[in-house]
Design an enzyme around this catalytic site. Sequence first.
Site, PDB file in Angstrom:
ATOM      1  N   GLU A   1       0.874  -1.076   0.024  1.00  0.00           N
ATOM      2  CA  GLU A   1       0.004  -0.079   0.048  1.00  0.00           C
ATOM      3  C   GLU A   1       0.821   0.947  -0.062  1.00  0.00           C
ATOM      4  O   GLU A   1       1.360   1.524   1.045  1.00  0.00           O
ATOM      5  CB  GLU A   1      -1.064   0.033   1.333  1.00  0.00           C
TER       6      GLU A   1
ATOM      7  N   CYS B   1      -2.502   9.147   2.438  1.00  0.00           N
ATOM      8  CA  CYS B   1      -2.320   8.686   1.006  1.00  0.00           C
ATOM      9  C   CYS B   1      -3.261   8.640  -0.082  1.00  0.00           C
ATOM     10  O   CYS B   1      -2.997   8.795  -0.968  1.00  0.00           O
ATOM     11  CB  CYS B   1      -1.770   6.969   0.955  1.00  0.00           C
TER      12      CYS B   1
HETATM   13  P1  NAD Z   1      10.078   7.302   4.788  1.00  0.00           P
HETATM   14  O1  NAD Z   1       9.951   7.014   3.393  1.00  0.00           O
HETATM   15  O2  NAD Z   1      11.401   7.066   5.618  1.00  0.00           O
HETATM   16  O3  NAD Z   1       9.086   6.153   5.848  1.00  0.00           O
HETATM   17  C1  NAD Z   1       7.911   5.796   5.549  1.00  0.00           C
HETATM   18  C2  NAD Z   1       7.213   4.590   6.205  1.00  0.00           C
HETATM   19  O4  NAD Z   1       8.156   3.530   5.728  1.00  0.00           O
HETATM   20  C3  NAD Z   1       7.567   4.889   7.712  1.00  0.00           C
HETATM   21  O5  NAD Z   1       6.698   4.131   8.621  1.00  0.00           O
HETATM   22  C4  NAD Z   1       8.841   4.007   8.069  1.00  0.00           C
HETATM   23  O6  NAD Z   1       8.769   3.278   9.234  1.00  0.00           O
HETATM   24  C5  NAD Z   1       8.845   2.896   6.755  1.00  0.00           C
HETATM   25  N1  NAD Z   1      10.216   2.610   6.333  1.00  0.00           N
HETATM   26  C6  NAD Z   1      11.067   3.373   5.647  1.00  0.00           C
HETATM   27  N2  NAD Z   1      12.318   2.662   5.436  1.00  0.00           N
HETATM   28  C7  NAD Z   1      11.890   1.289   5.830  1.00  0.00           C
HETATM   29  C8  NAD Z   1      12.600   0.115   5.398  1.00  0.00           C
HETATM   30  N3  NAD Z   1      13.576  -0.056   4.896  1.00  0.00           N
HETATM   31  N4  NAD Z   1      12.055  -1.242   6.056  1.00  0.00           N
HETATM   32  C9  NAD Z   1      10.688  -1.018   6.484  1.00  0.00           C
HETATM   33  N5  NAD Z   1      10.014   0.254   6.751  1.00  0.00           N
HETATM   34  C10 NAD Z   1      10.542   1.084   6.281  1.00  0.00           C
HETATM   35  O7  NAD Z   1       9.375   8.753   5.052  1.00  0.00           O
HETATM   36  P2  NAD Z   1       8.768   9.302   6.187  1.00  0.00           P
HETATM   37  O8  NAD Z   1       9.428  10.913   6.296  1.00  0.00           O
HETATM   38  O9  NAD Z   1       8.300   8.615   7.590  1.00  0.00           O
HETATM   39  O10 NAD Z   1       7.172   9.436   5.346  1.00  0.00           O
HETATM   40  C11 NAD Z   1       7.526  10.194   4.186  1.00  0.00           C
HETATM   41  C12 NAD Z   1       6.717   9.634   3.047  1.00  0.00           C
HETATM   42  O11 NAD Z   1       6.448   8.263   3.270  1.00  0.00           O
HETATM   43  C13 NAD Z   1       5.709  10.553   2.757  1.00  0.00           C
HETATM   44  O12 NAD Z   1       5.931  11.648   1.666  1.00  0.00           O
HETATM   45  C14 NAD Z   1       4.783   9.604   2.099  1.00  0.00           C
HETATM   46  O13 NAD Z   1       4.957   9.577   0.486  1.00  0.00           O
HETATM   47  C15 NAD Z   1       5.263   8.320   2.753  1.00  0.00           C
HETATM   48  N6  NAD Z   1       4.150   7.774   3.644  1.00  0.00           N
HETATM   49  C16 NAD Z   1       3.167   7.092   3.062  1.00  0.00           C
HETATM   50  C17 NAD Z   1       2.034   6.545   3.913  1.00  0.00           C
HETATM   51  C18 NAD Z   1       0.825   6.113   3.579  1.00  0.00           C
HETATM   52  O14 NAD Z   1      -0.017   5.912   4.055  1.00  0.00           O
HETATM   53  N7  NAD Z   1       0.925   5.344   2.210  1.00  0.00           N
HETATM   54  C19 NAD Z   1       2.300   6.834   5.457  1.00  0.00           C
HETATM   55  C20 NAD Z   1       3.291   7.212   5.933  1.00  0.00           C
HETATM   56  C21 NAD Z   1       4.491   7.852   5.004  1.00  0.00           C
END
Ligand code: NAD
Length: 477
Positions: free
Chosen positions: A249, A283
């Site tokens: 997702e 999202c």
């Molecule tokens: P991020 O990309 O670092 O993290 C997004 C999510 O992914 C977090 O929950 C983080 O714990 C998880 N994550 C990151 N790297 C991972 C890995 N290697 N293995 C497992 N999980 C991992 O960025 P962020 O600053 O937390 O959020 C920014 C971006 O993430 C947003 O711009 C948005 O696009 C996306 N996001 C999307 C949703 C959604 O509902 N689809 C929710 C939160 C963040």
Amino acid sequence: MYPNVLLHIDGKWQAAANGRTLDIINPATEEVLGQASHAGPPELDLALAAAARGFTVWSNLSAFERSKIMRRAADLLRERAEAIARLMTTEQGKPLEQSLAETLGSADVIDWFAEEGRRAYGRVIPARSAGVYQLSVRAPVGVVAGFTPWNFPISQAVRKVSAALAAGCAFILKGPEETPASCAELMRAYADAGVPAGVVQLVFGKPAEISEYLIPHPVVKKISFTGSTVVGKHLAALAGANMKRATMELGGHAPAVICADADLDLAAKILSANKFRNAGQVCVAPTRFIVQNEVFEPFLERFVREAEAIKLGSGLDAGVTMGPLANDRRVAAMEGFIADAVQKGARIRTGGKRSGNKGYFFEPTVLTDLSPDTRALHEEPFGPLALFLPFDSFDEAILEANRLPYGLAAYAYTRSAATATALGERIESGMIGINHHGLALPETPFGGVKDSGYGSEGGAEGLEPYLVTKFISQASG
Ligand code: NAD
């Protein structure tokens, strides 16, 4: 009272053996609220062993028994909703009313899957020979590892865990490190309802370390991730290399097409509420407002009025309709997107900057006159930013709606049934809301296409990813 959040492994709440913790920040004040335990390989090994045992116990219970336990968890979540909502708002920022709605809606998700688990039907396939029974049987996939983000600490987790439990799977959840306490309350509801030890584990730590440890591990049979497309692609590749099933997702950049014949008041009201809900960190939030030229200014005016009526403040304060962004990364991202857009000629119609000098508050923002190379028109803003684009012909609107590799949610407003049908057919998106919002209910499928991922999390489709098909051909001995 904000608790220190522990790991939940094998039915016990426990700290990491080496005492390592992570600070939790209140986004409205920037103060440290408390700590969450930080799992390392020793705790992940315990979680894997417990989940393997938990799977044997849980998959051997009848679907009927599992359903009864899950329904108790839903009731506990409802009973505790007020207190849980306060925790969620304190750590995540959204207004209390939204935290309460998320918690209660999550109880409905548990109920939905508790019932769907009782309908994981197989088939009897007519055989070619007498005395042969050909059975297609659905079985739980096994131990699942899930990774869920901070924007909806409970509802992102509940859809994965409940579907898995309903199917008979055990679960290891890497919850959101920045909003761990409310997610832990979901786990507490399952545990207090009587889900046996080992069936659900909750860990926090360094996301990349945990996913790289769990995904290739032979105990884990499936993964489910919610988060950004870039991380999703990385985890999907890791799952593929290890032949693990995966549900993804991922991000979105939802178009909202407003046709000249739309009810502009209705569209402005519903779309602004959904743009700025959870400070835009959703999202499926509408992001590109594709508005027919004849109604561009009148719709913009209504939308800006709605945006300016939003009351920004601490989510715990009465009357507040938008809280702070959840972390400082989002503030920096918003500032970067807006500076880039303005530098390329955009006009700020409202908002555009951080509010106050404490807490991650950011004004609801509307931009017009956008140059095609504006970064926010290509990357998911994930914040309170609405981008307005004019169109003339229907085909032009479709071209813009489908321009990006994303395909999660889309919205459209028109009074013409023929236009509504054509929009539903031609927009490339996993979910489309026409003349209302209507997405993300427990009984309806939730998921994206293209770079927004694969697999559905709600509805009857939501159980599917946690089941495998087993074919048994049996002759009388
Ligand atoms: P991020 O990309 O670092 O993290 C997004 C999510 O992914 C977090 O929950 C983080 O714990 C998880 N994550 C990151 N790297 C991972 C890995 N290697 N293995 C497992 N999980 C991992 O960025 P962020 O600053 O937390 O959020 C920014 C971006 O993430 C947003 O711009 C948005 O696009 C996306 N996001 C999307 C949703 C959604 O509902 N689809 C929710 C939160 C963040």
